[in-house]
Design an enzyme around this catalytic site. Sequence first.
Site, PDB file in Angstrom:
ATOM      1  CB  SER A   1      -0.972  -0.003   1.176  1.00 26.12           C
ATOM      2  OG  SER A   1      -0.304  -0.290   2.374  1.00 26.12           O
TER       3      SER A   1
ATOM      4  CG  HIS B   1      -3.842  -1.428  -2.203  1.00 28.38           C
ATOM      5  ND1 HIS B   1      -4.474  -0.214  -2.340  1.00 28.38           N
ATOM      6  CD2 HIS B   1      -3.441  -1.486  -0.913  1.00 28.38           C
ATOM      7  CE1 HIS B   1      -4.446   0.432  -1.188  1.00 28.38           C
ATOM      8  NE2 HIS B   1      -3.825  -0.315  -0.304  1.00 28.38           N
TER       9      HIS B   1
ATOM     10  CE  LYS C   1      -7.570  -0.098   0.661  1.00 27.80           C
ATOM     11  NZ  LYS C   1      -6.844  -0.958   1.578  1.00 27.80           N
TER      12      LYS C   1
HETATM   13  C1  LIG Z   1      -6.976  -1.188   3.026  1.00 24.04           C
HETATM   14  C2  LIG Z   1      -6.271  -2.421   3.394  1.00 24.04           C
HETATM   15  C3  LIG Z   1      -6.818  -3.325   4.313  1.00 24.04           C
HETATM   16  C4  LIG Z   1      -8.070  -3.018   5.099  1.00 24.04           C
HETATM   17  O1  LIG Z   1      -9.215  -3.167   4.354  1.00 24.04           O
HETATM   18  P1  LIG Z   1     -10.571  -2.508   4.927  1.00 24.04           P
HETATM   19  O2  LIG Z   1     -11.653  -3.195   4.192  1.00 24.04           O
HETATM   20  O3  LIG Z   1     -10.483  -1.051   4.639  1.00 24.04           O
HETATM   21  O4  LIG Z   1     -10.583  -2.798   6.388  1.00 24.04           O
HETATM   22  C5  LIG Z   1      -6.151  -4.508   4.544  1.00 24.04           C
HETATM   23  N1  LIG Z   1      -4.991  -4.779   3.925  1.00 24.04           N
HETATM   24  C6  LIG Z   1      -4.428  -3.931   3.045  1.00 24.04           C
HETATM   25  C7  LIG Z   1      -3.155  -4.298   2.373  1.00 24.04           C
HETATM   26  C8  LIG Z   1      -5.039  -2.717   2.761  1.00 24.04           C
HETATM   27  O5  LIG Z   1      -4.473  -1.859   1.924  1.00 24.04           O
END
Ligand SMILES: *Cc1c(COP(=O)(O)O)cnc(C)c1O
Length: 383
Positions: A173, A201, A230
Amino acid sequence: MPIDEWLSSRLARTKAAGLYRSLKPPQAVAEAKRTNWASNDYLSLANDKRLIHAAETALRRFGAGSTGSRLTSGNTEWHEKLERKIAGFKQTEAALLFSSGYLANIGVLSSLPEKGDVILSDQLNHASIIDGCRISKADTVVYRHTDMNDLEEKLRTAQSRARCFIVTDGVFSMDGTIAPLDEIMLLAKRYRAFVIVDDAHATGVLGDAGRGTGEYFGVSPDVVIGTLSKAVGAEGGFVAGSKALIDFLLNHARTFIFQTAVPPASCAAACRALDIIKDSRDKRRLLQSSVTTIKRGLEDIGFTVKGEDTPIIPVMIGDPQKAVRFANGLKEKGIEAPAIRPPTVAEGESRIRLTVTADRKLRDIEALLEGFKLVGRELNLVK
Ligand SMILES: *Cc1c(COP(=O)(O)O)cnc(C)c1O
């Protein structure tokens, strides 16, 4: 000391370290949508009429909330439909919904590895993986970011353990790098380890049909974790894998058992999104071409840009104060992009982190590059 006084003194330290955070006013966030380069809505689906319509229909029929855990009163046909849809999309036997990706990671890592096992975790894994490792009764060993030699050495050392689990983000991320999942799978086979990949992602973005890191490399990890918040444009998290894995998690993952199910309306929106994503090859191509234009443009100006072919673009600044000044400078020019500093990233690696979405117009990209050039000159970072 009264509690507020004590907390204020702790917050004062947070401020002194330059790490204080606060919420942006919603109005400002809404106004900045066009100029904000921090959204995870990669395929611009969150406001897609088809998703909204699907959510509205389910909302009317099933109500605003799901009323309970999936195991009690919260199970609806939309939850089950979405799980079948996710399994189909990820090409696994089954899938299980969680309230968020965060809770899916916690649920898997706190239930699967047992005492006596070891979890090998990439140095740059997401906070939710780190927290899951902390809760787990297994030991955690961190390997250097995407360093396969280091991973192999640590796997070799761990051979005396009952079981080894390798856990990694699919797309990282903060760095926009892609985990070398093909090599990780080979090492896992050689050293009899299980592979858990967090595709938060990558889902919707990587692979011809947007199925994620597995499709991108043509491999099938043991456990695939993801988020619906996302590129999918809705909310919720999931785990995809074998029927046995899903049955195990339904019985043992505490963040599944003791959590209220996601609202059916979110499930309906996510279901619609997954159908759209499979056929969004043109959108993915457009997204990728915007990413390439931005990266080349920034390098031409003289910036160092990290990452791979993902919509996450870290522009390296180095010094944390300078990164903050850079972000403020961009803001004055109407560009919102966050400065990322330690402890989120290593010392000396402060950066501006851009994310790109499919709805970016060429004029937005030109304005972005122009802003970077001007602020870069003001701060003597480029000529
Ligand atoms: C955003 C993210 C999460 C968390 O996901 P949510 O549904 O927002 O709780 C978990 N792992 C990674 C790598 C992320 O980028």
